[in-house]
Scaffold this active site. Sequence first.
Site, PDB file in Angstrom:
ATOM      1  N   ASP A  78      -1.534   6.906   6.299  1.00  0.00           N
ATOM      2  CA  ASP A  78      -1.790   5.676   7.026  1.00  0.00           C
ATOM      3  C   ASP A  78      -0.513   5.097   7.624  1.00  0.00           C
ATOM      4  O   ASP A  78       0.554   5.111   7.001  1.00  0.00           O
ATOM      5  CB  ASP A  78      -2.422   4.645   6.076  1.00  0.00           C
ATOM      6  CG  ASP A  78      -3.188   3.570   6.824  1.00  0.00           C
ATOM      7  OD1 ASP A  78      -2.605   2.936   7.713  1.00  0.00           O
ATOM      8  OD2 ASP A  78      -4.373   3.363   6.504  1.00  0.00           O
TER       9      ASP A  78
ATOM     10  N   ASN B  57      -2.979  12.674  -4.068  1.00  0.00           N
ATOM     11  CA  ASN B  57      -2.100  11.554  -3.726  1.00  0.00           C
ATOM     12  C   ASN B  57      -2.073  10.539  -4.861  1.00  0.00           C
ATOM     13  O   ASN B  57      -3.090  10.312  -5.528  1.00  0.00           O
ATOM     14  CB  ASN B  57      -2.590  10.850  -2.460  1.00  0.00           C
ATOM     15  CG  ASN B  57      -2.543  11.745  -1.237  1.00  0.00           C
ATOM     16  OD1 ASN B  57      -1.484  12.031  -0.706  1.00  0.00           O
ATOM     17  ND2 ASN B  57      -3.710  12.199  -0.786  1.00  0.00           N
TER      18      ASN B  57
ATOM     19  N   PHE C 115       0.872  -1.184   0.000  1.00  0.00           N
ATOM     20  CA  PHE C 115       0.000   0.000   0.000  1.00  0.00           C
ATOM     21  C   PHE C 115       0.906   1.230   0.000  1.00  0.00           C
ATOM     22  O   PHE C 115       1.346   1.706   1.043  1.00  0.00           O
ATOM     23  CB  PHE C 115      -0.911  -0.002   1.224  1.00  0.00           C
ATOM     24  CG  PHE C 115      -2.157   0.825   1.066  1.00  0.00           C
ATOM     25  CD1 PHE C 115      -3.391   0.233   0.878  1.00  0.00           C
ATOM     26  CD2 PHE C 115      -2.093   2.214   1.106  1.00  0.00           C
ATOM     27  CE1 PHE C 115      -4.543   0.998   0.739  1.00  0.00           C
ATOM     28  CE2 PHE C 115      -3.237   2.986   0.967  1.00  0.00           C
ATOM     29  CZ  PHE C 115      -4.468   2.378   0.778  1.00  0.00           C
TER      30      PHE C 115
END
Length: 352
Positions: free
Chosen positions: A80, A135, A27
């Site tokens: 995150d 992003n 990710f």
Amino acid sequence: MTGLPEWSRAWGEPVGHARVAVRPEDFRVDERLGFAPAGEGPHLLVRVRKRRLSTARAMQALAGHWQVERRQMGHAGRKDRHALTTQWLSVPWPPGASLPPTGSIPLDQEPDARLEVIGVTRHRRKLPVGALAGNDFQLTLRDVEASADALRTRVVTIARYGVPNYFGPQRFGRDGDNLVRARRWFAGEAGPRSRNDRSMLLSAARAAAFNAILDDRVQAGDWCGAEPGEILTLDGRGSVFMAESGDLRHNRLRAAGLRVHPTGALPGSPGRSLAPPPSLAARERAVLQDWDDLVEGLVDKRLEAARRALRLSVRALAVRCLDGRTWRLSFRLMRGAYATAVLRELVEWGDD
């Protein structure tokens, strides 16, 4: 998620199942600034790469290593913890001092975490929240159980028409805890623990109300049009305007090209945002009847009402098969958008 419904999907059931974020490298998120660094001034813009670190923890570690005041640092957005991300931070720095070096920042007692400074340049002011263009995401989907043709067809649909711009589950905290705590606070029970905690609780409440409005529009099938009486927003911009009958053809063409999107309410006390016409206002009030406690709490806390795009355009979307059951998905989103809004229209997923 506890206490929250399953928001409606626009393009039917997911085409299969996959595992996502099995490891942080699966990710990847790269933050894009909405401006160029000034090259001078009493602050630094610092580009960092982090692994298994929250933005708050990364800022704390950098402040300690460089001996700067943590409260004077800035960030444009939170990234995150369970990911490999690059993002920009600002650090106060004396104008006459030499620039600090790039390289790894030591992290005590966090063997799986990593923080690396990969770029430093001077800037005139502290970095404000939201100072992003968007992003870039690169997601590795593992143990994929789906037809290759179905995956590629769904990707084409998403690229062409976009996805509902839902707030993602991280906005609501683990098991929806932020929303539960917001409701308790609004009811006069335990309040937020800090200014940052207050902001998170208010954001969770408003996000749930918006998602309910968007869910209603998705079920009705009118979440991405540009009919008269809608309040529209330009793609990737915060400005809003009323869709007028005389501009119907023009606005429909722009909506078809993902250049404008209809908006939904972010409830709060009346502010500077363009007020919806009576028909749209009545429709949104009807949806929010089931969320009255949240709306009343947001008004009571004097959070200013605003509008948010109902549709999310997904730019540079591509999918590639790495082997039989491993796929790589890459795309670009505007600021404030969630990768989970894209994923949920493609596959069901688990992270273990």
